[in-house]
Design a protein around this motif. Structure first.
Motif, PDB file in Angstrom:
ATOM      1  N   LYS A  61      49.367  74.362  -3.616  1.00 18.94           N
ATOM      2  CA  LYS A  61      49.232  75.554  -3.170  1.00 18.94           C
ATOM      3  C   LYS A  61      48.176  75.927  -2.096  1.00 18.94           C
ATOM      4  CE  LYS A  61      49.533  77.658  -7.800  1.00 18.94           C
ATOM      5  NZ  LYS A  61      48.926  78.458  -8.549  1.00 18.94           N
ATOM      6  N   THR A  62      47.224  75.054  -1.862  1.00 18.74           N
ATOM      7  CA  THR A  62      46.385  75.194  -0.493  1.00 18.74           C
ATOM      8  C   THR A  62      47.082  74.501   0.637  1.00 18.74           C
ATOM      9  OG1 THR A  62      44.915  73.202  -1.300  1.00 18.74           O
ATOM     10  CG2 THR A  62      44.538  75.301  -2.210  1.00 18.74           C
ATOM     11  N   LEU A 102      39.668  72.711   7.465  1.00 22.15           N
ATOM     12  CA  LEU A 102      40.174  72.835   6.031  1.00 22.15           C
ATOM     13  C   LEU A 102      41.028  74.034   5.676  1.00 22.15           C
ATOM     14  CD1 LEU A 102      37.785  71.159   3.684  1.00 22.15           C
ATOM     15  CD2 LEU A 102      40.108  70.230   4.440  1.00 22.15           C
ATOM     16  N   ALA A 103      40.438  75.362   6.203  1.00 26.92           N
ATOM     17  CA  ALA A 103      40.953  76.443   6.144  1.00 26.92           C
ATOM     18  C   ALA A 103      41.989  76.677   7.193  1.00 26.92           C
ATOM     19  CB  ALA A 103      39.899  77.576   6.112  1.00 26.92           C
ATOM     20  N   LYS A 104      42.096  76.117   8.129  1.00 28.47           N
ATOM     21  CA  LYS A 104      43.358  75.889   9.006  1.00 28.47           C
ATOM     22  C   LYS A 104      42.889  77.095  10.225  1.00 28.47           C
ATOM     23  CE  LYS A 104      46.786  73.371   7.251  1.00 28.47           C
ATOM     24  NZ  LYS A 104      46.770  73.338   5.976  1.00 28.47           N
ATOM     25  N   LYS A 105      41.548  77.444  10.515  1.00 24.96           N
ATOM     26  CA  LYS A 105      40.976  78.683  10.928  1.00 24.96           C
ATOM     27  C   LYS A 105      40.211  78.184  12.077  1.00 24.96           C
ATOM     28  CE  LYS A 105      41.499  82.470   8.326  1.00 24.96           C
ATOM     29  NZ  LYS A 105      41.583  83.927   8.470  1.00 24.96           N
ATOM     30  N   GLU A 106      40.502  78.435  13.312  1.00 26.30           N
ATOM     31  CA  GLU A 106      39.562  78.291  14.401  1.00 26.30           C
ATOM     32  C   GLU A 106      38.132  79.264  14.315  1.00 26.30           C
ATOM     33  OE1 GLU A 106      39.278  78.527  19.244  1.00 26.30           O
ATOM     34  OE2 GLU A 106      41.313  78.345  18.349  1.00 26.30           O
ATOM     35  N   VAL A 107      37.174  78.670  14.379  1.00 27.17           N
ATOM     36  CA  VAL A 107      35.719  79.150  14.309  1.00 27.17           C
ATOM     37  C   VAL A 107      35.221  79.656  15.759  1.00 27.17           C
ATOM     38  CG1 VAL A 107      33.323  79.201  13.380  1.00 27.17           C
ATOM     39  CG2 VAL A 107      35.371  77.890  12.187  1.00 27.17           C
ATOM     40  N   PRO A 108      35.275  80.411  16.268  1.00 20.96           N
ATOM     41  CA  PRO A 108      34.691  80.949  17.612  1.00 20.96           C
ATOM     42  C   PRO A 108      33.095  80.358  17.741  1.00 20.96           C
ATOM     43  CG  PRO A 108      35.930  82.933  16.583  1.00 20.96           C
ATOM     44  CD  PRO A 108      35.619  81.942  15.734  1.00 20.96           C
ATOM     45  N   GLN A 109      32.720  80.037  18.925  1.00 18.71           N
ATOM     46  CA  GLN A 109      31.603  79.751  19.144  1.00 18.71           C
ATOM     47  C   GLN A 109      30.583  80.876  18.692  1.00 18.71           C
ATOM     48  OE1 GLN A 109      30.882  76.548  20.189  1.00 18.71           O
ATOM     49  NE2 GLN A 109      28.866  77.028  19.431  1.00 18.71           N
ATOM     50  N   GLN A 110      30.707  82.044  18.617  1.00 18.10           N
ATOM     51  CA  GLN A 110      29.468  82.961  18.547  1.00 18.10           C
ATOM     52  C   GLN A 110      29.513  82.935  16.862  1.00 18.10           C
ATOM     53  OE1 GLN A 110      30.519  86.892  19.820  1.00 18.10           O
ATOM     54  NE2 GLN A 110      29.060  87.721  18.673  1.00 18.10           N
ATOM     55  N   VAL A 119      24.504  75.799   1.500  1.00 23.02           N
ATOM     56  CA  VAL A 119      25.616  76.740   2.063  1.00 23.02           C
ATOM     57  C   VAL A 119      26.493  77.106   0.766  1.00 23.02           C
ATOM     58  CG1 VAL A 119      26.932  74.608   2.828  1.00 23.02           C
ATOM     59  CG2 VAL A 119      27.139  76.960   3.965  1.00 23.02           C
ATOM     60  N   ASN A 120      26.795  78.169   0.752  1.00 21.35           N
ATOM     61  CA  ASN A 120      27.734  78.835  -0.226  1.00 21.35           C
ATOM     62  C   ASN A 120      29.302  78.745   0.681  1.00 21.35           C
ATOM     63  OD1 ASN A 120      29.557  80.347  -1.536  1.00 21.35           O
ATOM     64  ND2 ASN A 120      28.116  81.674  -2.552  1.00 21.35           N
ATOM     65  N   ILE A 121      30.222  78.080   0.400  1.00 16.80           N
ATOM     66  CA  ILE A 121      31.337  78.047   1.020  1.00 16.80           C
ATOM     67  C   ILE A 121      32.006  79.428   1.113  1.00 16.80           C
ATOM     68  CG2 ILE A 121      33.904  76.966   0.857  1.00 16.80           C
ATOM     69  CD1 ILE A 121      32.696  74.416   0.142  1.00 16.80           C
ATOM     70  N   SER A 122      32.149  79.999   0.096  1.00 15.54           N
ATOM     71  CA  SER A 122      32.894  81.381  -0.022  1.00 15.54           C
ATOM     72  C   SER A 122      32.270  82.493   0.924  1.00 15.54           C
ATOM     73  CB  SER A 122      32.645  82.198  -1.556  1.00 15.54           C
ATOM     74  OG  SER A 122      31.539  82.447  -1.863  1.00 15.54           O
ATOM     75  N   ASP A 123      30.733  82.110   1.267  1.00 13.41           N
ATOM     76  CA  ASP A 123      30.143  83.026   2.229  1.00 13.41           C
ATOM     77  C   ASP A 123      30.560  82.577   3.807  1.00 13.41           C
ATOM     78  OD1 ASP A 123      28.534  84.228   0.453  1.00 13.41           O
ATOM     79  OD2 ASP A 123      26.690  83.146   0.831  1.00 13.41           O
ATOM     80  N   ILE A 124      31.050  81.324   3.783  1.00 15.37           N
ATOM     81  CA  ILE A 124      31.427  80.759   5.227  1.00 15.37           C
ATOM     82  C   ILE A 124      32.987  81.392   5.453  1.00 15.37           C
ATOM     83  CG2 ILE A 124      32.289  78.867   6.447  1.00 15.37           C
ATOM     84  CD1 ILE A 124      29.789  77.435   5.406  1.00 15.37           C
ATOM     85  N   GLN A 125      33.724  81.357   4.142  1.00 14.15           N
ATOM     86  CA  GLN A 125      35.088  81.754   4.129  1.00 14.15           C
ATOM     87  C   GLN A 125      35.223  83.302   4.395  1.00 14.15           C
ATOM     88  OE1 GLN A 125      36.236  80.164   0.490  1.00 14.15           O
ATOM     89  NE2 GLN A 125      37.761  78.671   1.443  1.00 14.15           N
ATOM     90  N   ASP A 126      34.261  84.021   3.806  1.00 14.65           N
ATOM     91  CA  ASP A 126      34.162  85.694   4.140  1.00 14.65           C
ATOM     92  C   ASP A 126      33.794  85.770   5.577  1.00 14.65           C
ATOM     93  OD1 ASP A 126      34.474  85.915   1.459  1.00 14.65           O
ATOM     94  OD2 ASP A 126      32.472  86.479   1.196  1.00 14.65           O
ATOM     95  N   MET A 127      33.031  85.022   6.087  1.00 11.44           N
ATOM     96  CA  MET A 127      32.635  85.302   7.308  1.00 11.44           C
ATOM     97  C   MET A 127      33.890  84.834   8.435  1.00 11.44           C
ATOM     98  SD  MET A 127      28.670  84.253   7.946  1.00 11.44           S
ATOM     99  CE  MET A 127      28.257  85.509   9.347  1.00 11.44           C
TER     100      MET A 127
END
Length: 84
Positions: free
Chosen positions: A12-13, A48-56, A72-80
């Motif tokens: 699924k992921t 892992l999320a296959k998302k680029e994290v902009p420097q800002q 850290v709360n992974i869901s908070d990072i994913q939300d951001m």
């Protein structure tokens, strides 16, 4: 747990469970007052999320996490990451 459960999650992921366990282990033992460790974890979550994290965004996450010094709360990072 049962192997078929993990295979279902992987299918699924698209994320191998070894990588999920490695991330969980890194988070469990991380020093969240160490900026370098926090950046490493944020980048790993992004990969892992296959998302680029902009420097800002990375800087904002790091500053928030290091300032609080809490786990850290992974869901908070994913939300951001989802707000990009």
């Amino acid at each position: 747990m049962n192997d078929s459960f993990f295979r279902k999650i992987e299918s699924k992921t698209g994320v191998p469970m070894e990588e999920v366990f490695a991330l969980a282990n890194a988070i469990q033992y991380a020093d969240f007052s160490d900026e370098r460790q926090v950046r490493k974890i944020i980048r790993k979550v992004g990969r892992l999320a296959k998302k680029e994290v902009p420097q800002q965004t990375e800087d904002e996450l790091v500053n928030s996490i290091v300032k609080n010094g809490k786990a850290v709360n992974i869901s908070d990072i994913q939300d951001m990451l989802g707000r990009q």
